[in-house]
Write an enzyme that holds these catalytic residues in place. Sequence first.
Site, PDB file in Angstrom:
ATOM      1  N   CYS A  40       2.097  -4.360   7.487  1.00 24.87           N
ATOM      2  CA  CYS A  40       1.169  -3.657   7.180  1.00 24.87           C
ATOM      3  C   CYS A  40       0.159  -3.994   8.178  1.00 24.87           C
ATOM      4  CB  CYS A  40       0.225  -3.932   6.178  1.00 24.87           C
ATOM      5  SG  CYS A  40       2.054  -4.185   4.594  1.00 24.87           S
ATOM      6  N   CYS A  44      -4.718  -2.037   4.794  1.00 20.77           N
ATOM      7  CA  CYS A  44      -3.586  -1.431   3.484  1.00 20.77           C
ATOM      8  C   CYS A  44      -3.910  -1.408   2.497  1.00 20.77           C
ATOM      9  CB  CYS A  44      -2.545  -2.431   4.423  1.00 20.77           C
ATOM     10  SG  CYS A  44      -0.738  -1.479   2.856  1.00 20.77           S
ATOM     11  N   CYS A  71       6.162  -0.417   6.256  1.00 21.66           N
ATOM     12  CA  CYS A  71       5.325  -0.759   5.492  1.00 21.66           C
ATOM     13  C   CYS A  71       5.336   1.281   5.282  1.00 21.66           C
ATOM     14  CB  CYS A  71       3.580  -0.893   5.178  1.00 21.66           C
ATOM     15  SG  CYS A  71       2.865  -0.305   3.234  1.00 21.66           S
ATOM     16  N   CYS A  74       1.221   1.970   3.722  1.00 24.01           N
ATOM     17  CA  CYS A  74       0.324   2.144   5.504  1.00 24.01           C
ATOM     18  C   CYS A  74       0.781   2.360   6.728  1.00 24.01           C
ATOM     19  CB  CYS A  74      -0.770   0.727   5.165  1.00 24.01           C
ATOM     20  SG  CYS A  74       0.189  -0.673   6.263  1.00 24.01           S
TER      21      CYS A  74
END
Length: 360
Positions: A40, A44, A71, A74
Site C-alpha cells: 500500500c 492508505c 492494494c 489506495c
Amino acid sequence: MNLQDTLLPPHAEMVRAMLERDTAYEGVFFTAVKTTGIFCRPSCTARKPKPENVEFFAHADEAMSAGYRACLRCKPLDAAAIAPDWIQALLKTVDAEPDLRWTDALLLEQGIEPLKLRRWFKQHFGMTFHAYLRTRRLGIALGGIKDGISIDNAAFDSGYESLSGFRDAFVKSFHITPGRAALSEPLLFTRLTTPLGPMLAMAERRGLVLLEFLDRPALTKELEELQQRYGYTVAPGHNAHLQQIETELAEYFAGNLTTFNVPLHMPGSAFAARVWAELQKIPYGETRSYGGIATALGSPGASRAVGLANGQNRLAIVIPCHRVIGADGSLTGYGGGQPRKAFLLRLEKAAVQVSLPLAF
C-alpha cells in the site's frame, strides 16, 4: 532492495508515517503486509497492520518482485507514477522562478521540512535539493552559452559574483570548461516516476536520447558513452521532449497509449539503427523472436547480433525491446529485469483485450 539499505527514513519513522497515514511520505516508500500479501501507499485508509507484520520498499516494482499485490483501495501503482503533491508544487515553483534562493527558512514557510526534502531528492535524483538547484542553474547557463550568450553574462545570470567561481563550479559539474561548452551538445535530464520504479529521461534539441530504469546495470556505461563518444554535456533541466515523454509514459501505463510520438534521436551503429527501427514495427501487445527480427532484416543467421543491438537500446519502452522473446516463448534477458518485462507484456496484452470488440 529493502529500505533499510537506502538513504530513506529509518524504520521507526516509516512505521510512524504508516500508522498516522502521513501524506508527506507519498512516493517515498511503500508498505507491504506479510499476512495479506498486499502492498500500500503510506497514507492508505485501510486498517493498519501490526508493525511486526510490515516490511518497506522504496519502489512498487520491488514489492511486486517480492510477491506482493497492489492494494485495491489506495492503488499504489497509480501513486507510484507521480511525485507527491508537495514535490510537484515545489518543482513548478522552481521552474517558474529559477532565480529564487531557497533557504531552509523559506522552505519551512512553505510547509516543507528541509530534512524530508533532502531525503526525497537524495533518493530520486541522487543529490540534495540545493545541489539540484545549483546544477540546474549551471544547466541553464550551459544552454545559454550554446546559444551564444557570453560566458560573463551566463555566470552573472547564474548568480555567481566571480568568473573563477563560476568556472570552477561549471567544470566540477560538467567536466568541461565554459569555453568548450559552446562546442558541445547539451543533454538535459530529469527523473520520472513510474509504476515500475524511477526512470532517467534525457533529451537534446533533436529528441529523446535515453529513457532507462535507474537501476539498470548498463546505465553508467551508457551515460559515459553519450558523454565521451558523442560529446554530450549532461545537465538537469526540462525541454519539450522531456515534458512530452512524461505525459506519454503516464498514458502508456494507464493503458491508454499504444504508440509513442515523442521525437527520438538515437546515436549508434548503422546495424543497431536497423534493429531499433524493426523493434518499432512490433505491434503493441504482440511479441517477436530474435530470429524473427533477424529474418525481417534479411540476415536470418544474425540472431546473436540482433540480441546485442537489442541490449544496446537506450530507450526502454519507447523502443519496445521488451516485446522480443526467445524462440521457445521464454522472456529471456531484459536490461530492466524480467519482472518488469513480464509486467509490460501483461499490461499491453490486457489493454488490447479490453479494446477488442465484443463478438456476438
